[in-house]
Design a protein around this motif. Structure first.
Motif, short mmCIF file in Angstrom:
data_model
loop_
_atom_site.label_atom_id
_atom_site.label_comp_id
_atom_site.label_asym_id
_atom_site.label_seq_id
_atom_site.Cartn_x
_atom_site.Cartn_y
_atom_site.Cartn_z
N ALA A 124 57.60 25.70 32.38
CA ALA A 124 57.02 26.82 31.65
C ALA A 124 55.64 27.15 32.20
O ALA A 124 55.29 28.31 32.41
CB ALA A 124 56.93 26.50 30.17
N ASN A 125 54.86 26.12 32.45
CA ASN A 125 53.52 26.30 32.98
C ASN A 125 53.55 26.99 34.34
O ASN A 125 52.76 27.90 34.61
CB ASN A 125 52.83 24.95 33.09
N VAL A 144 55.93 28.91 35.58
CA VAL A 144 56.37 30.28 35.43
C VAL A 144 55.21 31.15 34.97
O VAL A 144 54.95 32.23 35.50
CB VAL A 144 57.52 30.38 34.40
N GLU A 145 54.51 30.61 33.99
CA GLU A 145 53.43 31.37 33.37
C GLU A 145 52.30 31.72 34.34
O GLU A 145 51.77 32.81 34.33
CB GLU A 145 52.88 30.54 32.22
N HIS A 146 51.96 30.74 35.17
CA HIS A 146 50.80 30.94 36.03
C HIS A 146 51.14 31.38 37.43
O HIS A 146 50.28 31.40 38.30
CB HIS A 146 49.94 29.67 36.05
N ASP A 167 43.56 37.55 38.21
CA ASP A 167 44.70 38.45 38.23
C ASP A 167 44.57 39.48 37.10
O ASP A 167 43.84 39.28 36.14
CB ASP A 167 46.03 37.70 38.16
N ALA A 218 46.58 40.46 34.71
CA ALA A 218 47.00 40.09 33.36
C ALA A 218 45.89 39.36 32.63
O ALA A 218 45.64 39.60 31.45
CB ALA A 218 48.25 39.22 33.43
N ARG A 251 43.69 22.42 34.25
CA ARG A 251 44.57 22.63 33.10
C ARG A 251 45.88 21.88 33.26
O ARG A 251 46.41 21.31 32.30
CB ARG A 251 44.86 24.14 32.92
#
Lengths: 225, 225
Positions: free
Chosen positions: A157-158, A160-162, A172, A174, A207
DNA sequence: ACCTGAACACCGTTCAAGT
DNA sequence: ACCTGAACACCGTTCAAGT
């Protein structure tokens, strides 16, 4: 205009058309993925790159979903083997960072990782390595069995998110948009307003490290009922 | 054969064609999503359901990605408000279970949740609620700021992964296939062979509860550098 | 067994022309 | 400002016919 038809070449030198195999299909798909993105990885595009009819692919690939699954597992096969020796926690960070790197390089395919339970052989190997390290770290069997899923899901998930923001992870569009919304949050969302800066702080690597430690500490400290 | 053309109806009673609005588009999209799945939620399908041309939708929706984002945020708006009073940890479980329920009902849309950072107003509200509860639980500001992302990402990933298997969570095809692979794992993947049964054990609810506690305990016990 | 072309039933997006 | 039809450039999948 000037075609070169006359001189016949030895067939070893330049085979006019390589045989159509599963490997050739996945290889071509990976090349298109790298150069043009997942949106262009279509049956028709792959077939035309291989100089064949698009219907021919269905001999080796059941459908588009199957194609994507095979691409993903091939990608996981490119992960370097886990290093021997050293602290289990450090090696876990290394393993998961390596997995993250693969997903980062192909953010679009990563998005579908967990769709229909990835079950390719290379994903199995990743699960095995993770279980091995949890075992080394003294995590109980029950907790390891459930924890591996939690760990790999969170890391996926991490990733994909970043997306692809490799190290900086700050500039970026977003994120800028998000920062703008946070600034506007004001009284309606007081916690977001108060913690907004902190939420966006830190490098991707920092992170990531913290996240993995949270998971590992949580798994170590939370027994299964 | 028998059409009813003669009697004119009051326009309040049955407006022949409701006005085309953003709300109508998203509402129709949600209906199609529920009945036919994300694959049918296309510009053309929505337009025909609204009895208009598909090009007309582009006045209200930038492109397909934007359409999906708006659907997702609308779905999040259907979450019941967080209950007041009671243990912060129990309320966190409740909030995240509620979020999971929304995603479970629409597994296909959930898959794209974390694609381009969801930033709709309703997602913001969810972040705010999560921060509020972490604060109540005594989590430090720095840890809460990073932890909210970890928590929501993990829950999202979990929801995507386990689709709609509401409570049993045992008898879908993928899981059976996985179990088959595990049985075959044998000596090549000893840890998988040993822990396979345990990996597949437990109800979806049990696994969810444990996962949330792992995250919360980890966040509570892992300081940011 | 594998390959092919054609057919079927769709897509998203743009744009000039209407109202 | 909004709506429309038509056009453009694509899709995945199936299938009868070939080799």
């Amino acid at each position: 205009m000037t075609d070169e038809p006359v001189v016949p070449r030895s067939r070893r030198e330049r085979p006019a058309k390589p045989p159509l195999t599963r490997e050739a299909i996945i290889g071509t798909a990976l090349a298109i993925l790298a150069e043009e993105g997942l949106g262009k990885v279509t049956m028709r595009r792959i077939a035309s790159a291989l100089d064949t009819g698009h219907a021919s692919l269905y001999v080796y690939v059941r459908d588009t979903e199957d194609l994507h699954a095979q691409i993903l597992d091939e990608l996981l096969g490119r992960m370097p083997p886990i290093s021997r020796g050293g602290d289990w926690r450090a090696r876990m960070h290394e393993l998961l960072a390596s997995y993250t790197r693969v997903l980062h390089q192909h953010p679009e395919i990563a998005r579908m990782t967990r769709a229909g339970h990835p079950v390719g052989p290379h994903y199995f190997a990743l699960v095995e390595s993770t279980l091995e390290l949890l075992n080394e770290g003294g995590v109980g069997d029950d907790e390891a069995a459930w924890g591996v899923d939690l760990l790999l899901s969170a890391v996926t998930a991490n990733a994909v998110e970043h997306g692809t923001d490799d190290f900086a992870g700050k500039n970026d569009d977003a994120l800028i948009a998000t920062a703008g919304q946070i600034a506007t949050a004001g009284t309606q969302y007081p916690h977001i307003a108060r913690l907004g800066d902190s939420m966006l702080s830190g490098s991707a690597a920092e992170r990531f490290e913290w996240g993995v430690d949270v998971l590992l500490n949580g798994i170590l400290g939370t027994g299964r009922a």
